[in-house]
Design an enzyme around this catalytic site. Structure first.
Site, short mmCIF file in Angstrom:
data_model
loop_
_atom_site.label_atom_id
_atom_site.label_comp_id
_atom_site.label_asym_id
_atom_site.label_seq_id
_atom_site.Cartn_x
_atom_site.Cartn_y
_atom_site.Cartn_z
N PRO A 170 26.58 33.98 61.31
CA PRO A 170 27.36 34.90 62.16
C PRO A 170 26.51 35.95 62.85
O PRO A 170 25.78 36.70 62.19
CB PRO A 170 28.32 35.55 61.15
N ASP A 228 29.57 38.58 62.17
CA ASP A 228 29.06 39.49 61.14
C ASP A 228 29.40 40.90 61.60
O ASP A 228 28.88 41.35 62.62
CB ASP A 228 27.55 39.29 61.02
N TRP A 282 23.94 41.29 53.81
CA TRP A 282 23.50 39.91 53.65
C TRP A 282 24.33 39.17 52.62
O TRP A 282 24.43 37.93 52.68
CB TRP A 282 22.01 39.86 53.28
N GLN A 316 14.90 34.32 59.07
CA GLN A 316 16.06 34.21 58.18
C GLN A 316 15.72 33.50 56.87
O GLN A 316 16.58 33.35 56.01
CB GLN A 316 17.20 33.48 58.89
N TRP A 320 19.45 35.20 55.95
CA TRP A 320 20.64 34.36 55.73
C TRP A 320 20.33 33.11 54.90
O TRP A 320 21.11 32.72 54.04
CB TRP A 320 21.24 33.98 57.08
N LYS A 338 5.97 39.92 71.87
CA LYS A 338 7.33 39.75 71.38
C LYS A 338 8.30 40.47 72.31
O LYS A 338 8.05 41.60 72.73
CB LYS A 338 7.46 40.29 69.95
N LYS A 378 13.58 45.41 73.60
CA LYS A 378 14.13 46.36 74.57
C LYS A 378 13.11 47.46 74.87
O LYS A 378 12.99 47.92 76.00
CB LYS A 378 15.42 46.97 74.03
#
Length: 1023
Positions: free
Chosen positions: A45, A84, A521, A557, A561, A594, A597
């Site tokens: 999610p 999520d 998590w 992850q 997750w 990478k 923003k």
């Protein structure tokens, strides 16, 4: 509708989307597989409190491709979406909206109103997410998506925690935990792993003056202590030494220093005198004056500010004496417990010193490092200060450097089930495979207990109630809570759940909930059962969808997750929650940075979609490289996917649409070859997708489309002009099957091709996956050899600067055995491609010329220098046959230069072929082609005729004629060009679709062009 050869793919995709909506294709694909075997996909999610970026496109298209494939393979693939909705990212966003930045301000604002704002925030960009999800062709059920904030979801999470509690694996412990002072909460080990950054911090060597000796250590000696966290020196509790490590007392300019013998030279240099040697156990209990006076020894108890013994001390760096601050390190904390030291923590929860630290009170601890170092220097307590670069954990949500605090937290004892976690991981297929026992396996091997609790507000409340006597009860459902308290919670979030009380089952005193919420998590890792509100309802549906056959997220992850899914599933069901997992790499910008923003290098996905379309976006991610290798994102590379693949495919489709079959015909070798290639491609793509290798499968499709366009269609143009049914059937079969193979990759253009070529189903996505047909591998191999021969022949033309349109008398091919049989079978194809009148064969290249021996200057130049002219001449005089034999056998050759013998190895010598006079030779290994370059008048005239055809075709294009339009052709100009056109008029007329050719009446009219300095005039008119 005719196929538009200049199609704009973004516009085409919008039309396909409208068709999918009208025909309800996604839901129909599920309805048609009702009752079929299930293939289970779990959606990790995302949080919709921020706009989606290009990295979300990457994960979502990889979540789409394999469910599409498996649906076409006959499985029922339910794709329940999810959101999520809890956690710090949501809270931080709301804090920024409100202009606040502390827990105190949140509580002043009101938890109820703050959490209401959080609830609104998590769906702020829901429409953006839904729009992007549809636009990129990600089929997922968002209408019935699970949401981690829903009471039913939370209740399932409570049930899971109750099961873990009842197994004795949920406990409250006083440990040193990684703590974010900005967010005011502890982090779990897998969260810490997400936020490491390279930083430059100070390290200091500090003098701790001994006040009360022990063993050989005397008052006035300096214990030399090294630390990389100067800010913790204000709360120094003890100095740790290894009991078995050898220490010394050594002279140095400031007096007598005590440190590990192995580190004396590194710390003090060579100019010291060793006064004594002894083990660390010999000076246990020595007392010293702490580096700062703020916290007296009595604060820590009897053993405060003394030397303690610890096995964790090493002599690999520092001084062999370790500064110990009980509240700020796990080793320190455990040492303090063993020696009975009190935990003294002068740092507030916001990361600032409290009033006990005098002039530093109120300062953020890491900001105080430089002033603390200067303070030590001014008092003569600093031996030296250095700076070092290292990786330091930061909060993965807000970027604040983490501190390590000794504080109570709630834990899940995952370390007790480490073996079960490792066993569960053994049942999983990881892509790439090295993750299994590498990044993820290592993580499990070093597993520590899961720090579950968070001192925050917007999250699933920890369902632990406690009474004044310390009795603890874990609530397992909303129903149980109502039964015990008489309160039915409609919203189980804070602050409402905090208000619910009930009598303690053991002592009848009032039980109140502990204030913490849980790690977000755990929310996401509970989704296999919580998305169905299992076990309270839909238990059968959960069991039918557990475990997942496939999950996919980014590589980070593995400690997010992927871990939480595996850990919770193992704790509850003793097995992994998934069978196959694809890890995606990072997306970098074109300079290798990478995307973020803060850098301003984020690529907005809508810009790419509007310019190139979703299929191009998807194709780039699927085929440019293996997804776990990461991407250097480039719009140009995405555009190249349009030009190099999608446009090629579309042009082939548009070509078929221009013509109509007019007469029956038989299949040719070319038909049989491309159909065999198609069968092989179907098999390869199927195997690749079954192995979760989208890249290899996509590249196989691209190679087939290239063969289809650049060989089959190009070689078959005449047959299409003549309306041969077999050619049409073959190309249509290839394109329809290609559309099916492409359906999981580029679902829009695949559907458009299928709609235009077949349309027997409402969508290509409702068809069954194609099965490979029969193969003629002997023919495929023959065609491969023939094409290789053509490639070498064309290279020879290029070397001789001979245009392909100029016919030649012959090509001589070096081939024997199977290769020769293959080329002879397809001799007409090879001759036509090379534009030669005949093919001749020889067994060896020796028959086409002679060899000469040349020096390899790359290896010989550095050895011989100015002697190289003599060396080259000596090599050129060698017998080529003798050299060839030596090269085959790998033995050296001797030459004499200036009276000295020199041995030359195989790498020093090169054999070059000198072709026969009048031939141009191109060779590669044992395969070679030589072109006979001599031209007679007939060949020259035919070459002119072919140039005339080229000129006419260009005139047709400029006149706006379609490829299939018949014309009346008039030619004028140079007499020799016209003579060539008359001599080969049937060829000229056939190639240009001219019903008649007239050589008079232009008189300066028509379009003028030049062929080898001769003027040609061309006029065309449709008939």
């Amino acid at each position: 509708m005719p196929v538009d050869p200049n199609v704009r793919f973004p516009k085409l995709e919008e039309a396909v989307l409208a068709r999918w909506r009208e025909r309800d294709v996604f839901r129909e694909s599920l309805r048609r597989r009702e009752g079929a075997p299930a293939w289970v996909f779990y959606e990790g999610p995302p949080t919709a409190n921020g706009r989606p970026g290009s990295h979300h496109v990457l994960s979502r298209v990889f979540k789409d491709i394999f469910p599409r494939f498996k649906t076409m393979r006959g499985y029922r693939v339910d794709r329940k979406g999810g959101w999520d909705t809890h956690g710090l990212p949501v809270e931080i966003a709301v804090e920024q909206q409100l202009g606040i930045s502390s827990k105190h301000e949140i509580e002043e604002f009101g938890i109820a109103e703050f959490n209401r704002r959080c609830r609104e925030s998590v769906f702020e960009y829901l429409e953006d997410w839904n729009a992007l999800t549809e636009r990129i062709g990600f089929w997922v059920d968002l209408e019935h998506a699970y949401r981690t904030l829903d009471p039913t979801y939370i209740e399932s999470v409570w049930w899971a925690l109750r099961q873990i509690h009842d197994k004795g694996l949920l406990y409250e412990g006083h440990k040193v935990v990684p703590y974010c002072p900005r967010c005011g909460t502890a982090l779990s080990s897998h969260e810490v792993a997400l936020g490491y950054e390279d930083v430059i911090d100070p390290s200091v060597y500090v003098r701790f003056k001994v006040t009360e000796g022990a063993g050989p250590v005397q008052p006035g000696d300096d214990l030399l202590v090294w630390t990389t966290t100067p800010w913790t020196l204000v709360s120094n509790a003890a100095v740790a030494a290894h009991p078995d490590l050898t220490y010394v007392r050594a002279t140095y300019p400031q007096g007598v220093a005590v440190l590990a013998e192995e580190l004396v030279e590194r710390v003090l240099g060579e100019d010291v005198e060793i006064l004594d040697r002894f083990p660390g156990s010999a000076f246990e209990g020595a007392r010293y004056e702490p580096p700062f006076p703020f916290l007296p020894a009595t604060e820590y108890g009897e053993r405060g500010h003394t030397v303690l013994l610890a096995d964790f001390v090493t002599a690999t760096d520092g001084t062999g004496l370790v500064h110990t601050a009980i509240a700020f390190g796990e080793d320190d904390f455990q040492l303090g417990l063993r020696y009975g030291l009190e935990v003294v923590n002068p740092v507030r929860l916001d990361g600032t010193y409290d009033e006990r630290i005098g002039p530093y009170a109120g300062r953020f601890v890491k900001d105080a490092d430089e002033d603390l170092i200067e303070d030590l220097r001014s008092r003569g307590r600093l031996l030296r200060a250095e700076r070092y670069e290292h990786s330091y954990p930061h909060c993965w949500r807000c970027g604040t450097p983490l501190l390590y605090y000794a504080k109570p937290s709630w834990y899940i004892a995952t370390s007790k089930v480490r073996d079960r976690l490792l066993a569960a991981n053994e049942t999983v297929n990881w892509y790439p495979p090295h993750i299994k026992h590498g990044r993820f396996g290592d993580w499990l091997e070093n597993n520590v207990d899961w720090a579950l609790s968070r001192e925050r507000y917007w999250g699933t409340p920890l369902p632990i109630w406690r009474c004044e006597e310390g009795h603890v009860h874990c609530i397992g459902s909303l129903g149980e809570l109502e039964e015990r308290s008489g309160v039915r919670l409609e919203d189980p979030h804070r602050p409402y759940v905090d208000e619910v009380e009930f009598p303690c089952p053991e002592c009848e005193r009032t039980m109140r909930r502990v204030p913490e919420v849980i790690d977000v998590w755990f929310d996401s890792g509970a989704m296999p059962f919580a998305q169905y509100h299992a076990p309270f309802e839909n238990e059968d549906e959960f069991r039918a969808h557990f475990p997942a056959d496939y999950i996919c997220e980014a590589l980070d992850q593995t400690r997010g997750w992927f871990y939480s899914l595996l850990a919770i599933s193992t704790l509850l069901f003793d097995r992994s929650a998934y069978r196959n997992v694809v890890c995606l790499g990072l997306i970098l910008d074109e300079d290798g940075h990478k995307m973020s923003k803060s850098r301003g290098n984020i690529v907005v996905p809508w810009e790419v979609l509007d310019e190139h379309g979703a299929d191009a976006f998807r194709w780039y991610f699927f085929t440019s490289k293996q997804p776990w290798d990461g991407y250097r994102f480039s719009r140009e590379a995405i555009g190249e996917g349009v030009r190099g693949f999608l446009r090629q495919l579309w042009n082939t489709y548009a070509f078929l649409d221009r013509y109509r079959p007019e007469r029956p015909s038989k299949h040719t070798d070319l038909d049989r070859w491309i159909l065999s290639r198609l069968s092989g491609t179907v098999a390869e793509v199927t195997d690749s997708l079954e192995s979760y290798d989208a890249t290899t499968g996509g590249r196989a499709i691209a190679a087939f489309v290239d063969d289809l366009s650049n060989w089959y269609v190009r070689r078959s143009r005449r047959r299409f002009w003549d309306g041969e049914q077999a050619a049409f059937d073959t190309l249509r079969t290839c394109l329809v099957t290609t559309a099916q193979l492409l359906a999981p990759y580029t679902p829009f253009v695949a559907d458009e091709l299928y709609e235009g070529l077949d349309g027997s189903e409402p969508s290509v996505h409702l068809t069954d996956w194609p099965e490979p047909g029969p193969r003629d591998e002997e023919l495929e191999d023959a065609m491969r050899i023939a094409r290789e021969t053509v490639r070498l022949g064309l290279a020879a033309r290029k070397q001789s600067h001979m245009k392909v349109r100029q016919p030649l008398r012959a090509a001589v091919v070096v081939a024997e055995g199977r290769e020769r049989q293959a080329i002879e079978r397809l001799a007409d194809v090879v001759a036509e491609e090379l534009n030669v009148k005949e093919l001749r064969f020889v067994d060896t290249a020796d028959e086409l010329g002679s060899y000469e021996v040349k020096a390899n200057y790359r290896t010989l130049g550095p050895r011989f220098g100015k002697q190289m002219p003599q060396v080259a001449a000596a090599i050129a005089a060698l017998d080529p046959a003798h050299v060839a034999a030596a090269l085959r056998e790998g033995r050296p050759i001797a030459i004499a230069v200036d009276g000295k013998d020199h041995e030359l190895g195989p790498e020093d010598l090169q054999l070059a072929m000198r072709p026969l006079e009048g031939y141009q030779l191109e060779r590669e290994g044992s395969h070679a082609v030589a072109l006979e370059l001599a031209l007679d008048q007939e060949l020259i005239m035919e070459g002119y005729a072919r140039e005339v055809v080229r000129a006419v075709q260009e005139t047709r294009k400029r006149a706006g004629l379609e490829v299939e339009d018949r014309i009346a052709l008039r030619l004028g100009g140079d007499a020799e060009l016209l003579e060539a056109a008359r001599a080969f008029e049937s060829y000229v007329a056939g190639e240009t679709l001219a019903t008649r050719v007239d050589y008079t009446g232009l008189d300066g009219a028509g379009e003028a062009t030049t062929i080898e300095g001769r003027e040609l005039r061309v006029a065309v008119a449709p008939v």
